[in-house]
Design a protein around this motif. Structure first.
Motif, mmCIF file in Angstrom:
data_model
loop_
_atom_site.group_PDB
_atom_site.id
_atom_site.type_symbol
_atom_site.label_atom_id
_atom_site.label_comp_id
_atom_site.label_asym_id
_atom_site.label_seq_id
_atom_site.Cartn_x
_atom_site.Cartn_y
_atom_site.Cartn_z
ATOM 1 N N LEU A 141 0.826 -1.208 0.000
ATOM 2 C CA LEU A 141 0.000 0.000 0.000
ATOM 3 C C LEU A 141 0.863 1.261 0.000
ATOM 4 C CD1 LEU A 141 -2.949 -0.809 2.436
ATOM 5 C CD2 LEU A 141 -2.827 -1.062 -0.041
ATOM 6 N N GLY A 142 2.003 1.206 0.692
ATOM 7 C CA GLY A 142 2.868 2.376 0.748
ATOM 8 C C GLY A 142 3.694 2.541 -0.518
ATOM 9 N N TYR A 180 3.131 1.606 -3.595
ATOM 10 C CA TYR A 180 2.421 1.954 -4.826
ATOM 11 C C TYR A 180 2.261 3.470 -5.003
ATOM 12 C CZ TYR A 180 -1.220 2.254 -8.324
ATOM 13 O OH TYR A 180 -1.936 2.603 -9.430
ATOM 14 N N PRO A 181 1.700 4.190 -4.023
ATOM 15 C CA PRO A 181 1.610 5.647 -4.195
ATOM 16 C C PRO A 181 2.985 6.290 -4.347
ATOM 17 C CG PRO A 181 0.247 4.947 -2.364
ATOM 18 C CD PRO A 181 1.071 3.772 -2.752
ATOM 19 N N LEU A 182 3.983 5.742 -3.653
ATOM 20 C CA LEU A 182 5.310 6.346 -3.716
ATOM 21 C C LEU A 182 5.980 6.122 -5.072
ATOM 22 C CD1 LEU A 182 6.578 5.568 -0.119
ATOM 23 C CD2 LEU A 182 5.878 7.770 -1.054
ATOM 24 N N LYS A 192 4.352 6.770 -7.727
ATOM 25 C CA LYS A 192 3.708 7.800 -8.564
ATOM 26 C C LYS A 192 4.432 9.111 -8.344
ATOM 27 C CE LYS A 192 0.204 5.208 -9.618
ATOM 28 N NZ LYS A 192 0.274 4.651 -10.954
ATOM 29 N N MET A 238 2.465 12.342 -7.653
ATOM 30 C CA MET A 238 1.603 12.492 -6.490
ATOM 31 C C MET A 238 2.115 13.609 -5.571
ATOM 32 S SD MET A 238 0.556 9.770 -3.524
ATOM 33 C CE MET A 238 1.972 10.085 -2.510
ATOM 34 N N GLU A 287 -7.818 4.268 -8.487
ATOM 35 C CA GLU A 287 -6.420 3.964 -8.162
ATOM 36 C C GLU A 287 -6.308 2.642 -7.403
ATOM 37 O OE1 GLU A 287 -3.803 5.270 -9.147
ATOM 38 O OE2 GLU A 287 -4.071 7.401 -9.554
ATOM 39 N N LEU A 296 -4.410 -0.814 -8.554
ATOM 40 C CA LEU A 296 -3.424 -1.517 -7.729
ATOM 41 C C LEU A 296 -3.778 -2.996 -7.604
ATOM 42 C CD1 LEU A 296 -1.044 -1.742 -5.758
ATOM 43 C CD2 LEU A 296 -2.510 -0.867 -3.963
#
Lengths: 308, 287
Positions: free
Chosen positions: B91-92, B94-96, B98, B101, B176, B180
């Protein structure tokens, strides 16, 4: 150019747009704030006379009392010396070993043998420090350890490795190398595999032999990787693993085996002297940072490779 | 091409064979001793294979309740810990991955900085204590929830996934979170296996965390019991005169305990090897 000062509105709009991503990353951020940055605030106890019942904020300030107490204590030099000695021995022997092994593995033409060596050499990396220390202790045992059996078979006297302090550093360093040698080669083998094969063919046409190609092509090819790992390792000189030393040390060899982290554990958690132990921890942390910054600086000066 | 083996090749094979022996032989030897009868062990006859084969030592090890309790606790910690760690890491990471973001850069910086600075043993202990985690299952899960190294491996892998794949999901109207779970995770099985193995092995082998954070025996993982069995009763001093047989049985039992507690890892790792080698290489190509 779109960057510049984001006004407040677009800032909020951006957060709103990324809200699901931000929500996903939230547990991770919380973890770092609580368990990595939280303890950083706890470092203030190194400057306080911390008392579990009064809590961090209520405890009185004592300035650098604990630092000077550590530096003036009898334990200061032996502990510091042991830490540096173990750290440098590990660096001196443990750093080049995987590079040499990677070069040797790289020279093997037989694919199956190559794979076999690699697979087997990773194996010790996956056992726990308790077991590694257990294996060392039992194999070196003067009564029925296999090493001593071998020594007496060859006609020499049995050595009581575990109670002779002169052996401690050798035992620790070799067990570290044994455990992590194969694993550390992975990165170097990866670096070796990126070297262009045509360079070797060209060199061979020019009549270069194996030593010459190794010296002029292979080593320069992996040099950037070697330097980065070296910088990281130098930064870790003082971070000798607590577990292994703690498990391998017997009271008989404390004079050589007491290092900063085991000392911190003993005075801090066993004897309840939290402030004193935190001060020592902070002291070492600062030295480590100085180490890694200097190594990085030196490496950039020498050939332009650096971590940052 | 010159195919003839030179003296260098022979030396090389010899050296590498020695490395193989050094890494493999201790395990062979311990297995052999743990399965041998006390007679042949005393006479020093066991070197390579069990002499006077028997599995008594293994029966003793399992009759000793400590190993079973430890096994049970370790299995709980490994399962729960690996699941939680993997989830939060995925979870951490994946956004990182991008880069567009908001806050991505400051969060990354915050994470990487912790590789160089940390509070140390005592302040971390105080945080864990302050949260009331001491002597609970969660003390084995939360303080080590994320390894920065594993997070970076995961993120680097996500960065390497072609953008087009994710965009196709967006076109199909996935959120999003949907992207994922429906698109990114199915193509990331290798890296998930690798990172999962790293977490699992870390928890399985961990000694310091349980020693610091656990108090009661019935929560102890395998490694703490193992330490008591394998290390503490070993008399290294002048060596009190102990009857030959008892000492030998003791050593065979220790080896049996070691084998029993290492076997799961030794069985799993050859199958995951090709994944974790990739994982280490991804991690080394810093993002």
């Amino acid at each position: 150019m779109r960057h510049g000062i984001l006004n407040k509105k677009s800032w909020i709009a951006k957060v709103r747009q990324d809200r699901y991503l931000l929500l996903l990353v939230l547990p991770c951020v919380l973890y770092y704030l609580i368990f990595k940055y939280g303890p950083l605030f706890g470092i203030v106890i190194a400057f306080k006379d911390f008392n579990l019942h009064r809590g961090i904020w209520e405890s009185p300030w004592v300035g650098l009392k604990w630092f000077s107490q550590f530096m003036n204590s009898r334990d200061f030099w032996p502990v510091l010396k042991n830490t540096f000695a173990l750290g440098f021995m590990k660096l001196l022997f443990g750093f080049p070993a995987p590079i040499i092994l990677a070069l040797l593995i790289n020279e093997v033409r037989h694919v199956f043998f190559k794979r076999f060596v690699q697979t087997v050499s990773y194996l010790p990396h996956f056992i726990s420090n308790v077991i590694a220390a257990g294996i060392m202790t039992m194999f070196l045992s003067p009564r029925n350890g296999i090493i001593n059996d071998l020594i007496s078979l060859l006609g020499f006297d049995r050595v009581n490795f575990l109670v002779e302090e002169s052996w401690f550093r050798t035992i620790y360093t070799s067990s570290e190398i044994w455990q992590h040698l194969g694993w550390s080669t992975i990165i170097y083998l990866a670096a070796l595999s990126t070297i262009d094969v045509q360079q070797y063919e060209a060199a061979r046409l020019d009549g270069a032999n194996r030593w010459q190609t190794t010296w002029n092509i292979t080593l320069p090819g992996i040099a950037p990787t070697v330097l980065i790992i070296l910088i990281l390792d130098i930064g870790k000189v003082l971070e000798i693993g607590f577990e292994k030393v703690y498990l391998l040390a017997t009271p008989a060899v404390y004079s050589k085996a007491d290092i900063i982290s085991t000392y911190v554990y003993r005075v801090g958690l066993s004897e309840g002297n939290f402030s004193y132990a935190s001060a020592i921890d902070l002291f070492t942390g600062l030295i480590s940072i100085i180490f890694i910054i200097s190594a990085n600086w030196a490496s950039r000066k020498i050939n332009g490779n650096s971590l940052w | 091409m010159n195919k003839k083996a030179s003296w260098f090749d022979y030396m090389n094979v010899l050296i590498l064979t020695l490395v193989v022996v050094a890494c493999l032989y201790p395990f062979i030897y311990m297995t052999a001793v743990s399965m041998s009868g006390s007679g042949p062990i005393t006479q020093g006859k066991v070197w390579l294979y069990p002499v006077d084969f028997n599995l008594d030592m293994y029966r003793y090890v399992f009759e000793d309740g400590r190993i079973l309790t430890g096994y049970k606790n370790t299995l709980i910690y490994v399962t729960l810990g690996t699941a939680c760690s993997l989830l939060v890491t995925v979870l951490g990471a994946y956004p990182l991955s991008k880069k567009q973001m908001i806050f991505q850069k400051p969060i990354m910086l915050m994470i990487v900085l912790t590789m160089f600075i940390n509070g140390g043993m005592i302040p971390t202990f105080l945080v864990v204590r302050g949260l009331g985690l001491l002597d609970s299952i969660w003390a084995m899960v939360l303080p080590g929830l994320i390894s920065t190294w594993n997070l970076i491996i995961m993120r680097t892998f996500f960065l390497s996934i072609p953008k087009e794949l994710e965009e196709s999901g967006k076109v199909d109207g996935l959120s999003e979170v949907g992207i994922l779970f429906r698109i990114v995770l199915p193509v990331s099985k290798a890296v998930i296996a690798t990172v999962g193995l790293f977490y699992a092995v870390g928890i399985w082998n961990g000694f310091m965390a349980p020693m610091l954070y656990l108090r009661s025996d019935d929560l102890y993982p395998l490694q703490l019991f193992l330490r008591n069995i394998v290390l503490s009763s070993e008399m290294t001093g002048s060596g009190a005169p102990i009857q030959g047989n008892i000492v030998v049985v003791e050593i065979a039992m220790k080896y049996a305990a070691i084998i029993v507690s290492t076997l799961p890892i030794l069985c799993v790792y050859p199958f995951l090897q090709k994944y974790f080698v990739n994982g280490v290489m991804i991690g080394s190509v810093k993002g």
